[in-house]
Design a protein around this motif. Structure first.
Motif, PDB file in Angstrom:
ATOM      1  N   PRO A  56      -5.613   9.911  -4.127  1.00  0.00           N
ATOM      2  CA  PRO A  56      -4.411   9.261  -3.315  1.00  0.00           C
ATOM      3  C   PRO A  56      -4.414   9.555  -2.073  1.00  0.00           C
ATOM      4  O   PRO A  56      -4.039   9.111  -1.063  1.00  0.00           O
ATOM      5  CB  PRO A  56      -3.407   9.317  -4.134  1.00  0.00           C
ATOM      6  CG  PRO A  56      -3.854   9.452  -5.586  1.00  0.00           C
ATOM      7  CD  PRO A  56      -4.819  10.482  -5.327  1.00  0.00           C
TER       8      PRO A  56
ATOM      9  N   TYR B  20      -5.710   2.187   4.415  1.00  0.00           N
ATOM     10  CA  TYR B  20      -4.601   1.672   5.398  1.00  0.00           C
ATOM     11  C   TYR B  20      -5.423   1.768   6.868  1.00  0.00           C
ATOM     12  O   TYR B  20      -5.148   0.716   7.623  1.00  0.00           O
ATOM     13  CB  TYR B  20      -3.500   2.585   5.650  1.00  0.00           C
ATOM     14  CG  TYR B  20      -2.582   2.071   6.478  1.00  0.00           C
ATOM     15  CD1 TYR B  20      -1.348   1.364   6.134  1.00  0.00           C
ATOM     16  CD2 TYR B  20      -2.399   2.987   7.659  1.00  0.00           C
ATOM     17  CE1 TYR B  20      -0.695   0.990   7.157  1.00  0.00           C
ATOM     18  CE2 TYR B  20      -1.492   2.592   8.575  1.00  0.00           C
ATOM     19  CZ  TYR B  20      -0.607   1.652   8.213  1.00  0.00           C
ATOM     20  OH  TYR B  20       0.538   1.103   9.621  1.00  0.00           O
TER      21      TYR B  20
ATOM     22  N   LEU C 234       0.776  -1.280  -0.084  1.00  0.00           N
ATOM     23  CA  LEU C 234       0.031   0.132  -0.108  1.00  0.00           C
ATOM     24  C   LEU C 234       0.740   1.212  -0.116  1.00  0.00           C
ATOM     25  O   LEU C 234       0.457   2.398  -0.580  1.00  0.00           O
ATOM     26  CB  LEU C 234      -0.874  -0.078   1.261  1.00  0.00           C
ATOM     27  CG  LEU C 234      -1.916   1.163   1.067  1.00  0.00           C
ATOM     28  CD1 LEU C 234      -2.793   1.210  -0.047  1.00  0.00           C
ATOM     29  CD2 LEU C 234      -2.786   1.065   2.565  1.00  0.00           C
ATOM     30  N   HIS C 235       1.899   1.271   0.852  1.00  0.00           N
ATOM     31  CA  HIS C 235       2.986   2.320   0.784  1.00  0.00           C
ATOM     32  C   HIS C 235       3.627   2.393  -0.650  1.00  0.00           C
ATOM     33  O   HIS C 235       3.575   3.718  -1.148  1.00  0.00           O
ATOM     34  CB  HIS C 235       4.003   2.096   1.833  1.00  0.00           C
ATOM     35  CG  HIS C 235       3.446   1.984   3.181  1.00  0.00           C
ATOM     36  ND1 HIS C 235       2.409   2.834   3.588  1.00  0.00           N
ATOM     37  CD2 HIS C 235       3.959   1.591   4.488  1.00  0.00           C
ATOM     38  CE1 HIS C 235       1.979   2.124   4.886  1.00  0.00           C
ATOM     39  NE2 HIS C 235       3.198   1.632   5.378  1.00  0.00           N
TER      40      HIS C 235
ATOM     41  N   SER D  35      -5.663   6.150  -0.056  1.00  0.00           N
ATOM     42  CA  SER D  35      -4.800   5.151   0.615  1.00  0.00           C
ATOM     43  C   SER D  35      -4.667   5.266   2.084  1.00  0.00           C
ATOM     44  O   SER D  35      -4.794   4.313   2.829  1.00  0.00           O
ATOM     45  CB  SER D  35      -3.377   5.849  -0.006  1.00  0.00           C
ATOM     46  OG  SER D  35      -3.528   5.426  -1.355  1.00  0.00           O
TER      47      SER D  35
ATOM     48  N   SER E 266       1.544   7.010  -6.902  1.00  0.00           N
ATOM     49  CA  SER E 266       0.672   8.180  -7.158  1.00  0.00           C
ATOM     50  C   SER E 266       1.342   9.487  -7.034  1.00  0.00           C
ATOM     51  O   SER E 266       1.438  10.309  -7.908  1.00  0.00           O
ATOM     52  CB  SER E 266      -0.485   7.966  -6.384  1.00  0.00           C
ATOM     53  OG  SER E 266       0.002   8.238  -4.916  1.00  0.00           O
TER      54      SER E 266
ATOM     55  N   PHE F  41       2.142   1.945  -3.456  1.00  0.00           N
ATOM     56  CA  PHE F  41       1.199   2.356  -4.383  1.00  0.00           C
ATOM     57  C   PHE F  41       0.907   3.758  -4.101  1.00  0.00           C
ATOM     58  O   PHE F  41       0.627   4.494  -4.958  1.00  0.00           O
ATOM     59  CB  PHE F  41      -0.041   1.502  -4.360  1.00  0.00           C
ATOM     60  CG  PHE F  41      -0.295   0.363  -5.200  1.00  0.00           C
ATOM     61  CD1 PHE F  41      -0.290   0.384  -6.465  1.00  0.00           C
ATOM     62  CD2 PHE F  41      -0.313  -1.090  -4.690  1.00  0.00           C
ATOM     63  CE1 PHE F  41      -0.184  -0.694  -7.202  1.00  0.00           C
ATOM     64  CE2 PHE F  41      -0.640  -2.091  -5.482  1.00  0.00           C
ATOM     65  CZ  PHE F  41      -0.182  -1.869  -6.805  1.00  0.00           C
ATOM     66  N   HIS F  42       1.094   4.189  -2.909  1.00  0.00           N
ATOM     67  CA  HIS F  42       0.883   5.748  -2.528  1.00  0.00           C
ATOM     68  C   HIS F  42       2.054   6.366  -3.299  1.00  0.00           C
ATOM     69  O   HIS F  42       1.891   7.565  -3.428  1.00  0.00           O
ATOM     70  CB  HIS F  42       0.549   5.681  -0.942  1.00  0.00           C
ATOM     71  CG  HIS F  42       0.185   7.189  -0.644  1.00  0.00           C
ATOM     72  ND1 HIS F  42      -0.275   7.285   0.892  1.00  0.00           N
ATOM     73  CD2 HIS F  42      -0.330   8.001  -1.167  1.00  0.00           C
ATOM     74  CE1 HIS F  42      -0.797   8.419   0.893  1.00  0.00           C
ATOM     75  NE2 HIS F  42      -0.806   9.054  -0.371  1.00  0.00           N
TER      76      HIS F  42
END
Length: 314
Positions: free
Chosen positions: A275, A283, A231-232, A279, A238, A234-235
């Protein structure tokens, strides 16, 4: 992660009133969600005494501040409100610093996951609340480095008369010469290369630890950490795409002005606004402690039946 000029630079950004109201609605929704998460994280002592949640709170505060400031700049640009360039400098300082704070904090959160899984015996020693505060100070210090470079070049090259000129406050006005833009992009790319390499390194190490895990509990913790790092990543991706948005917009402008407006609007919604809310929200919902605390702070009660869909927590 560019200078957030995707919707704030230039005086003829939008000719369609409905787009303005769509942006305002999205910003209002996203700000409410982020503020709810912030209130939730400050509602329990555990959250502001644990490194992971301290860093998560910093990310939320940074994204919320950027959302608010860029929206105000967007409103001023849409309304054709001009101001002295000297008044834009403080705004520019906040935007650039906190544009870097978010990805740097995500990188620090990734390293915390790495320590928790790959160095569990030292996690309690390395990831204390005091060290988290030191980490936040270092993150802000690193965020000031690109700003100092950009403003130093601008102050050295721009004529004094420029500061008294009245213009629409956008990030583009601080790039006085073309080579300044190249230097700025080089610094941004260097930062993102280091942060991306750190996240990839941590992901590989955690993946190896997950494969070696013998007990089911260790394997479960490793896979949760992999989910957080993903997840970090993908953030951060972005943020990196947002850095490239000005190049896409320049290419669109050379083709067709209407296409340029559409691309700019799309970039602002997809890579800037979304984002910064989704995000952190994902999370938070995927973290068991945050999710349970969030249920207590929402203005209405959640009721989960036995057949309801359960949120997978990592």
């Amino acid at each position: 992660m560019a200078d957030n000029s995707s919707m704030t630079g230039g005086g003829t950004l939008l000719h369609f009133g409905e787009r303005f109201y769509i942006v305002q609605l999205l910003v209002l929704i996203f700000l409410c969600i982020n503020l709810l998460l912030i209130v939730t994280l400050f509602s329990k002592v555990y959250f502001y005494t644990t490194m992971r949640y301290i860093l998560f709170t910093v990310t939320l505060l940074s994204d919320t501040l950027i959302l608010f400031i860029t929206d105000v700049m967007f409103i001023f640009s849409y309304s054709q409100v001009k101001m002295p360039i000297a008044l834009c400098v403080p705004v520019y300082i906040v935007v650039v610093v906190y544009t870097f704070v978010t990805p740097l904090t995500l990188t620090a959160m990734t390293l915390e996951c790495y320590v928790a899984i790959c160095m569990p015996l030292r996690h309690g020693e390395l990831c204390t609340s005091r060290r988290a505060v030191h980490c936040v100070l270092i993150i802000h210090g690193l965020s000031f480095v690109p700003l100092t470079l950009i403003l130093s070049i601008f102050f050295a090259s721009a004529p004094t008369s420029l500061y008294s000129e009245h213009r629409i406050c956008s990030m583009d006005i601080f790039v006085y010469l073309r080579w300044q833009d190249n230097a700025k992009m080089a610094v941004y790319q260097l930062y993102f290369f280091v942060m991306s390499a750190t996240i990839i390194f941590s992901y590989i190490k955690i993946m190896k630890a997950a494969k070696k895990a013998v007990s089911g509990e260790n394997n479960k913790s490793s896979r949760r950490a992999l989910g957080r790092v993903t997840l970090h990543g993908f953030h951060l991706l972005s943020c990196l795409i947002l850095l490239w948005c000005p190049f896409m917009e320049t290419a669109a402008l050379q083709t067709d002005f209407k296409l340029f407006l559409n691309v700019r609007y799309f970039n602002y919604i997809v890579f800037n606004l979304t984002p910064r809310c989704l995000s952190p929200l994902i999370y938070g919902l995927r973290d068991e402690k945050v999710f349970l605390a969030l249920k207590q702070n929402v203005p209405f009660q959640f009721h989960f039946g036995q057949n309801s869909v359960q949120i997978k927590k990592i």
